[in-house]
Design an enzyme around this catalytic site. Structure first.
Site, PDB file in Angstrom:
ATOM      1  N   PRO A  17      46.564 -23.831  27.932  1.00  0.00           N
ATOM      2  CG  PRO A  17      45.360 -22.347  29.252  1.00  0.00           C
ATOM      3  CD  PRO A  17      46.102 -22.454  27.983  1.00  0.00           C
ATOM      4  CD  GLU A  18      47.435 -30.449  27.756  1.00  0.00           C
ATOM      5  OE1 GLU A  18      47.007 -31.568  28.063  1.00  0.00           O
ATOM      6  OE2 GLU A  18      48.549 -30.273  27.241  1.00  0.00           O
ATOM      7  NE  ARG A  39      49.270 -19.923  17.588  1.00  0.00           N
ATOM      8  CZ  ARG A  39      49.516 -21.226  17.523  1.00  0.00           C
ATOM      9  NH1 ARG A  39      50.118 -21.839  18.520  1.00  0.00           N
ATOM     10  NH2 ARG A  39      49.148 -21.899  16.460  1.00  0.00           N
ATOM     11  CG  HIS A  98      49.745  -9.966  21.553  1.00  0.00           C
ATOM     12  ND1 HIS A  98      49.419  -9.842  20.223  1.00  0.00           N
ATOM     13  CD2 HIS A  98      51.093 -10.026  21.610  1.00  0.00           C
ATOM     14  CE1 HIS A  98      50.530  -9.855  19.504  1.00  0.00           C
ATOM     15  NE2 HIS A  98      51.556  -9.961  20.316  1.00  0.00           N
TER      16      HIS A  98
END
Length: 273
Positions: A2-3, A114, A92
């Site tokens: 996300p930005e 990740r 995850h």
DNA sequence: GAACCCCTGGTT
DNA sequence: AACCAGGGGTTC
């Protein structure tokens, strides 16, 4: 990851849902990138009452009633999702925060494929130091002030400058490419070569783009979902990002894909000078 | 600056 | 099997 528009979307939802609530428990499913690590992380959060949840750059800033602070950086694949009672841990998921307030309980799940993201507990004083190192929030200064920040190292490429968090906070790869397309400026242009008019145009497009994307609750290009697990709607409004080889929406010329600063970069060789 | 690294998974 | 992915810190 996300930005700014995506983090802001999540931040608004979390602030609405969780301000005033208390952290009853923290269950760490996978320890590693939280700070302090492991049991100490759990201990420093358990029992704390949330004052409010803010955003600075791409950081989510949790402010507690006792004055302490926690940062959450989702990086590329992090998610913070409010789950219902049927929640079952997935591969995850890294932590579950159980919160309690006057109107009942809420479970917040932090997942991160990740595992680049982090959470960090710190004092108000230390938090301020970190936050002060960021450049200005692009939606809290004028377009001209923003444009004036795009002058400095003359040889620096405009795209690199836009993505530098100390120059302007919150812009990442998607919005850098999109803003430069809208402004008609190639991402490879050095700052020293831009005209005052071009810099102002870039600044205005950055602001318009971020506001518009926030309205659409962000861009879900890969992993991003908001705090309710929903995708953002801005993806279909992207004009160059992820469209390498496709026809330019304005002129039909194939969109080019190059690499700048290890990041995929997309532009129209005809519309962007 | 540029290159590499943290990590996993989806796509070609 | 190779390449790609929205971040950003560190190291030369």
């Amino acid at each position: 990851m996300p930005e700014l528009p995506e983090v802001e979307t999540i931040r608004r939802q979390l602030d609405d849902a969780l301000a005033g609530m208390r952290i009853e428990s923290v269950e760490l499913l996978k320890s590693g990138r939280e700070e302090p690590v492991g049991k100490e992380f759990v201990a420093c959060l358990t029992g704390k009452k949330i004052k409010n949840i803010e955003r600075r750059a791409k950081l989510i800033v949790w402010r507690f009633v006792d004055g302490s602070v926690m940062f959450t950086h989702l990086k590329m694949t992090g998610r913070l999702v409010l789950e219902d009672k049927r929640y079952k841990p997935r591969k995850h998921d890294r932590a579950v925060f159980k919160l309690k307030g006057k109107k009942g309980g809420k479970d917040l799940v932090w997942s991160d494929v990740r595992q680049f993201g982090f959470m960090k507990c710190l004092s108000a004083e230390d938090a301020k130091k970190v936050l002060d190192a960021y450049g200005p929030e692009p939606l809290e200064i004028s377009a001209q002030e923003l444009a004036d920040r795009l002058l400095k190292p003359k040889t620096r490429k405009i795209k690199v400058a836009l993505m530098d968090q100390a120059t302007i906070a919150g812009i990442g790869n998607i919005y850098a490419d999109e803003a430069l397309f809208r402004a008609g400026v190639r991402p490879t242009r050095p700052l020293g070569e831009l005209t005052a008019k071009e810099r102002l145009e870039i600044a205005q497009q950055v602001q318009a783009l971020l506001k518009l994307s926030i309205k659409h609750r962000g861009t879900s290009a890969n992993d991003y979902v908001d705090a309710s697990g929903k995708q953002g709607k801005f993806l279909k409004l992207l004009q160059v990002y992820g469209r390498g080889g496709e026809e330019c929406v304005k002129c039909g010329t194939p969109i080019k894909r190059i690499v700048i600063g290890q990041r995929g970069t997309h532009y129209c060789p005809k519309c962007q000078k």
